[in-house]
Design an enzyme around this catalytic site. Structure first.
Site, PDB file in Angstrom:
ATOM      1  N   ARG A  68      73.108  18.772  81.364  1.00 46.48           N
ATOM      2  CA  ARG A  68      72.831  17.832  82.634  1.00 46.48           C
ATOM      3  C   ARG A  68      72.409  18.584  83.982  1.00 46.48           C
ATOM      4  O   ARG A  68      72.470  18.051  85.181  1.00 46.48           O
ATOM      5  CB  ARG A  68      74.107  17.032  83.018  1.00 46.48           C
ATOM      6  CG  ARG A  68      74.678  16.186  81.854  1.00 46.48           C
ATOM      7  CD  ARG A  68      73.510  15.087  81.225  1.00 46.48           C
ATOM      8  NE  ARG A  68      74.076  14.449  80.068  1.00 46.48           N
ATOM      9  CZ  ARG A  68      73.994  14.729  78.885  1.00 46.48           C
ATOM     10  NH1 ARG A  68      73.046  15.557  78.601  1.00 46.48           N
ATOM     11  NH2 ARG A  68      74.471  13.951  77.856  1.00 46.48           N
ATOM     12  N   SER A 118      77.099   7.173  83.295  1.00 49.60           N
ATOM     13  CA  SER A 118      78.467   8.087  83.319  1.00 49.60           C
ATOM     14  C   SER A 118      78.848   8.610  84.626  1.00 49.60           C
ATOM     15  O   SER A 118      78.059   9.236  85.265  1.00 49.60           O
ATOM     16  CB  SER A 118      78.258   9.193  82.165  1.00 49.60           C
ATOM     17  OG  SER A 118      78.078   8.508  80.981  1.00 49.60           O
ATOM     18  N   GLU A 155      79.200  13.673  87.231  1.00 52.67           N
ATOM     19  CA  GLU A 155      77.699  13.793  86.575  1.00 52.67           C
ATOM     20  C   GLU A 155      76.900  12.984  87.479  1.00 52.67           C
ATOM     21  O   GLU A 155      75.772  13.238  87.786  1.00 52.67           O
ATOM     22  CB  GLU A 155      77.773  13.061  85.281  1.00 52.67           C
ATOM     23  CG  GLU A 155      76.280  13.189  84.539  1.00 52.67           C
ATOM     24  CD  GLU A 155      76.362  12.919  83.270  1.00 52.67           C
ATOM     25  OE1 GLU A 155      75.469  11.854  82.663  1.00 52.67           O
ATOM     26  OE2 GLU A 155      77.315  13.221  82.342  1.00 52.67           O
TER      27      GLU A 155
END
Length: 303
Positions: free
Chosen positions: A174, A225, A295
């Site tokens: 990520r 998320s 995130e």
């Protein structure tokens, strides 16, 4: 700020607004205003805008479709550049796809799958733009952008434009070099895909899309998320096991469908979401000794 706004308007680069509410440009539907909001109508316009911003020595940041983004109630200082129309071209040559940073990732996955090209099935239900997906190495279902990006075209603050190879992008879970070492804007990407059976590819993508629809709360405004998975654990499972599904602060609530999502159930403030994030972090730390990392990208002025 007035001289900067005047120069941006005079340059005729696209949309230029002052005090534009960023709640209108994020999937969570929260966030205060941008001092100056710019939506360039081409790469040349974006480059010109960046030159003017740098000349005035004002801070800036780029956004795509506003997913994976939490903007504070106080808004963002300086200039917010939105990539959209004008940076959404698409060219398919065999198994190689060149796509603009402002192109919708969901739309791209749909279009490409129908052409019998495999590699983007994982992105069938991921909201956001291609540029944002490259920036954060978006992924799902065991794959991510790092598997398919051959090169990315990046505009750097000094006005230079470079094509960075997959290796130079330094993709990791990520994240990419654009977050860690070299801030820049992804203008376009060249994706390396594979020819396959059209019906099978479309079926796989639809299955992924259906799974997301069934397990994630996209019927409410949300940012995707909230926490990174602290592998080998999963954030959603830890939060659910802590009994926090449905826990709310103000208009923000931990989804009862998927515990790693916070949803805006009615006029939530960014502070409600931030307070909920802090509460979850403290709870999981107390129960498991695990420090959850977000995130979702948290940006903007502090209260």
């Amino acid at each position: 700020m007035k001289p900067l706004v005047a120069e941006l308007l005079e340059a005729n680069i696209g949309k230029v607004k002052e005090q534009e509410p960023l709640a209108n440009h994020t999937t969570m539907k929260v966030g205060g205003p941008a001092d100056i909001f710019v939506e360039p109508d081409s790469i040349e316009s974006l480059k010109k805008a960046m030159e003017i911003i740098q000349k005035h020595q004002v801070s800036w940041r780029a956004i795509g479709r506003g997913s994976n983004l939490l903007v504070s109630d106080e808004g963002i200082e300086g200039v917010v550049i939105k990539l959209g129309e004008g940076l959404d071209e698409l060219k398919v040559e065999g198994e190689e796809v060149t796509v603009g940073g402002g192109y919708s990732l969901i739309r791209l996955a749909t279009v490409i799958s129908k052409q019998g090209l495999s590699g983007l099935e994982f992105a069938g239900g991921i909201p956001g733009s291609v540029g944002g997906a490259v920036y954060m190495n978006a992924g799902a279902h065991g794959s991510d952008m790092s598997r398919i990006v051959k090169k990315a075209q990046i505009l750097f603050p000094d006005g230079t434009i470079e094509w960075l190879t997959n290796e130079q992008m330094e993709f990791a879970y990520r994240t990419s070099i654009l977050q860690t070492k070299r801030p820049g804007i992804c203008l376009a990407a060249i994706l390396q895909l594979k020819q396959g059976n059209r019906e099978e590819i479309v079926a796989r993508m639809q299955k992924n899309k259906d799974y997301r629809r069934e397990t994630q709360p996209w019927n409410y405004p949300c940012a995707g998320s909230i926490f990174r998975n602290p592998l080998p654990h999963y954030a959603g499972r830890l939060i659910e096991e802590a009994g926090l599904k449905g826990y709310a602060i103000g208009g923000a609530k931990i989804s009862e469908q998927h515990a790693n999502f916070i949803v805006n159930v009615g006029n939530a403030k960014a502070q409600d979401v931030l307070d909920l994030i802090d509460y979850v972090k403290k709870t999981i730390k107390q129960l498991h000794g695990i420090d959850l990392q977000t995130e979702v990208e948290i940006v903007g002025r502090k209260s």
